[in-house]
Scaffold this active site. Structure first.
Site, short mmCIF file in Angstrom:
data_model
loop_
_atom_site.label_atom_id
_atom_site.label_comp_id
_atom_site.label_asym_id
_atom_site.label_seq_id
_atom_site.Cartn_x
_atom_site.Cartn_y
_atom_site.Cartn_z
N ASP A 171 -7.99 2.78 -6.92
CA ASP A 171 -8.40 1.50 -6.35
C ASP A 171 -9.03 0.54 -7.36
OD1 ASP A 171 -10.75 2.81 -6.87
OD2 ASP A 171 -11.68 2.38 -4.94
N THR A 210 -14.23 8.35 -6.95
CA THR A 210 -15.06 7.30 -6.34
C THR A 210 -14.22 6.34 -5.53
OG1 THR A 210 -16.55 7.45 -8.22
CG2 THR A 210 -16.77 5.52 -6.80
N ASP A 249 -8.29 9.50 -7.54
CA ASP A 249 -9.57 9.14 -8.12
C ASP A 249 -10.67 9.74 -7.23
OD1 ASP A 249 -11.36 7.85 -9.81
OD2 ASP A 249 -11.45 6.09 -8.53
#
Length: 678
Positions: free
Chosen positions: A566, A368, A366
């Site tokens: 996350d 961010t 990912d």
């Protein structure tokens, strides 16, 4: 095998099986030494400590306690293995030691029933020393193994020891009292004094300090904490005093969940262990068959006394072939490896995940919170006209204080850090898709994009070049007009993690393809990819189901895929990947969906996990290779294939020593994992 507690605890009491086996070993060792001297002194040195008539009886007196008491657990386990038809190392030990002892017992009690072909120098030889010394050596191997298993539990106990036993609770009237940790409930306010460990998970409600979170992240630098900052139980407060509100207590704390995860991983089985299990399934019957064949061959064509030589060589085959090293090879490495990982912030949910991550060739990440810090910051201010940077920031922060936009918090935080006094906005309005506006200290302040400026008739062209330069760096631009005139712009960006470029380089050197999956726009995604040195692919503007779909497409093409994320939006992809890597700073959903949790939410932790996986699997293969080679060489030598060339045969005692040495070697090799650098 003895049972072990499922839930780890701080109880560092010795393993009762280790205590029992240690006692049995020392008794057997004390008796085996004179037994060995009695027989070896006669055979090798020609020293007759007692007459030939009494020697078998003295040997029986010394060997009986060793075999019948010290070796009793081996016979129980051997008998159980026959009843359950799951043959194992104890099957071989029980048959070998039992045969040597029973034969010698009959030869001592009724020597007359044996024909002359059994006799040497007119007497039937006995082999009590083989039975007694083998039991002592096997017990030594078991004690070494049990001690090694106990040492792997130290990693868990070290984690449990991080949490304090008491906490200072602050009553509603402000008084403080020290209470047991078990009495703390969610919502309690607790005092954490300088140098103390944080008792439970929660947030700071008052005070500032720096907290050592190395036990959680593996990173040595302390982390600054202030009001609303999250605290994790077991981390260590620095020089400031903090008041915190307890949010997760008992088994719900991060530390308790880490301990549980490590304990479960240490009990789990790696797929590679199935290889050892399958081999053991046919290996033991094969060894018994080889032992029977050895006995037949030696009894037919061996030197006199043929039966004596046949029995000794058959027993040597049974003893040296004990697959204890094979059984230890995988579990020992898994236990030590997962314990070492926990110390470095790499929490392995199962041994299967560890083996899977070593085989991965494609890593999906990912943007961010993984490549970037996940916390937007003010990165630039440009002004036009008479307003200073501070005035422009104060105006915009005063307006944004009412906004719920993700970038608004970054602007307000920057203003507070510069001690700018914010004004109460009047007439606050939101222009959907364009920006916001309000009156600040009698001035009309309008904040937004180019369309917002066009709406109020303000020409933003004078700032076009400067704003575009910031956009190319990945920043979001908010144009500002004050009293109907262009005043400047504010640039906010999610900074690239300091170690992202280095981590990406390290992962690619390890042979991984690294691909970004993000819900952000393509421009920002490619800017971030370039900033970290380039990636092997970038997919932007993705929904959660899109990420899972891409995982499926890559797997269909034969790729071994790991996904690092996350957030809740990453959970489907984490579950779909061959191995999911949850950044520990993320959500519970992400952590539950992943096979490996990284308590430090950055790519350096992914590098550590990869190093751990490779080191652990290499260690397992080394152990398995040694076990196979040892048995591949040891069994034929014990059977006597070298006798025609060298005239040498292997005593069961040496076979027992070699078998114990093989187990010891595997254990020592596995313990090396505890010192690897991650």
């Amino acid at each position: 095998m003895a049972l072990e507690p499922e839930a780890p605890s701080l109880d560092d009491a010795p393993n009762p099986e280790l205590v029992d086996f240690t006692r049995r070993f020392w008794v057997s060792a004390v008796l085996a030494v004179p037994l060995l001297m009695l027989t070896m002194g006669t055979d090798l040195l020609g020293l007759h400590f007692v007459s030939a008539t009494f020697s078998p009886w003295i040997q029986l007196a010394l060997a009986a306690p060793i075999v019948l008491w010290a070796g009793a657990p081996f016979f129980v386990r051997g008998w159980n293995s026959l009843k359950t038809r799951h043959l194992n190392m104890f099957t071989l030990i029980a048959i070998g030691v039992g045969a040597a002892f029973l034969y010698s017992l009959v030869a001592t009690l009724a020597p007359g029933i044996f024909p002359d072909t059994f006799k040497m120098h007119g007497m039937v030889p006995v082999y009590y020393e083989a039975a007694g010394v083998v039991v002592a050596l096997v017990l030594l191997g078991q004690v070494l193994e049990l001690r090694a298993r106990a040492s792997t539990g130290k990693a868990i106990r070290a984690l449990l020891n991080l949490a304090p036993k008491t906490a200072r609770r602050i009553a509603p009237d402000g008084t403080e009292s020290e209470v047991p940790l078990a009495d703390i409930v969610a919502g309690d306010h607790l005092r954490v004094r300088p140098g103390e460990a944080v008792p439970v998970d929660g947030i700071v409600v008052d005070g500032t300090s720096s907290v050592d979170e190395s036990m959680l992240t593996g990173e040595p630098l302390p982390v600054a904490k202030q009001a609303a900052s999250a605290l994790t139980g077991g981390t260590v407060n620095g020089t400031g005093s903090l008041v915190m509100e307890a949010q997760a207590v008992g088994s719900d704390t991060m530390l308790a969940r880490i301990v549980k995860m490590v304990a479960e991983a240490q009990r789990s089985r790696a797929p590679i262990q199935a290889v050892a299990d399958r081999i053991s399934g046919w290996f033991v019957p094969l060894v018994i068959a080889i032992a029977v064949l050895t006995f037949i061959v030696w009894s037919v064509v061996g030197p006199e006394p043929r039966i004596g030589h046949a029995l000794l060589n058959a027993i040597a085959v049974l003893i040296i072939a004990c697959p204890c090293a094979l059984g230890l090879a995988t579990p020992m490495s898994i236990m030590v490896g997962t314990g070492r990982g926990a110390q470095a912030g790499v929490l392995v949910k199962s041994a299967e995940a560890l083996q899977g991550f070593e085989q991965v060739d494609t890593l999906l990440i990912d943007k961010t919170g993984t490549l970037t810090e996940g916390k937007p910051k003010l990165v630039g201010i440009e002004t036009v006209g008479a307003l200073s940077h501070d005035d422009l920031l104060r105006f915009v922060a005063s307006v944004e204080a009412r906004s719920e936009h993700p970038l608004a918090h970054a602007i307000v935080t920057a203003a507070k850090e510069q001690n700018l006094a914010l004004a109460a906005p009047e007439g606050f309005e939101v222009q959907v898709g364009a920006g916001i506006s309000a009156n600040i200290d009698g001035h009309t302040v309008v904040v937004g994009n180019t369309a917002q400026m066009q709406r109020i008739g303000v020409d933003a062209q004078p700032l076009f070049d400067a704003s575009e330069a910031k956009r190319r760096e990945g920043a979001g631009i908010m144009l500002v007009a004050v009293d109907g005139a262009l005043a400047g712009f504010i640039a906010v960006a999610d900074p690239i993690r300091a170690n992202a470029r280095e981590a990406i380089s390290a992962l690619r050197k390890q042979g991984l393809r690294v691909i970004m999956l993000t819900g952000d726009n393509p421009t920002t995604a490619h800017i971030v990819a370039d900033a970290v040195g380039g990636l092997d692919g970038v997919h932007a503007e993705l929904k959660p189901e899109d990420k899972a779909r891409i995982v499926g497409e890559l797997k269909a093409k034969g790729a071994k895929v790991a996904m690092a994320g996350d957030g809740i939006n990453d959970a489907p992809a984490l579950a779909a990947a061959d191995v999911g890597l949850a950044m520990g700073t993320g959500t519970d959903v992400a952590i539950e969906s992943a096979g490996i949790t990284l308590t430090k939410g950055d790519l350096a932790a992914v590098v550590r996990a990869r190093v751990l996986a490779k080191a652990t699997m290499t260690n397992i293969r080394q152990n398995l290779f040694f076990s196979f080679v040892f048995n591949g060489i040891g069994v034929p030598v014990a059977a006597g294939v070298l006798y025609p060339l060298t005239g040498l045969v292997m005593s069961p005692m040496f076979a027992g020593a070699a078998m114990a040495l093989s187990s010891f070697t595997v254990v020592v090799n596995a313990l090396r994992l505890g010192r690897i650098k991650l």
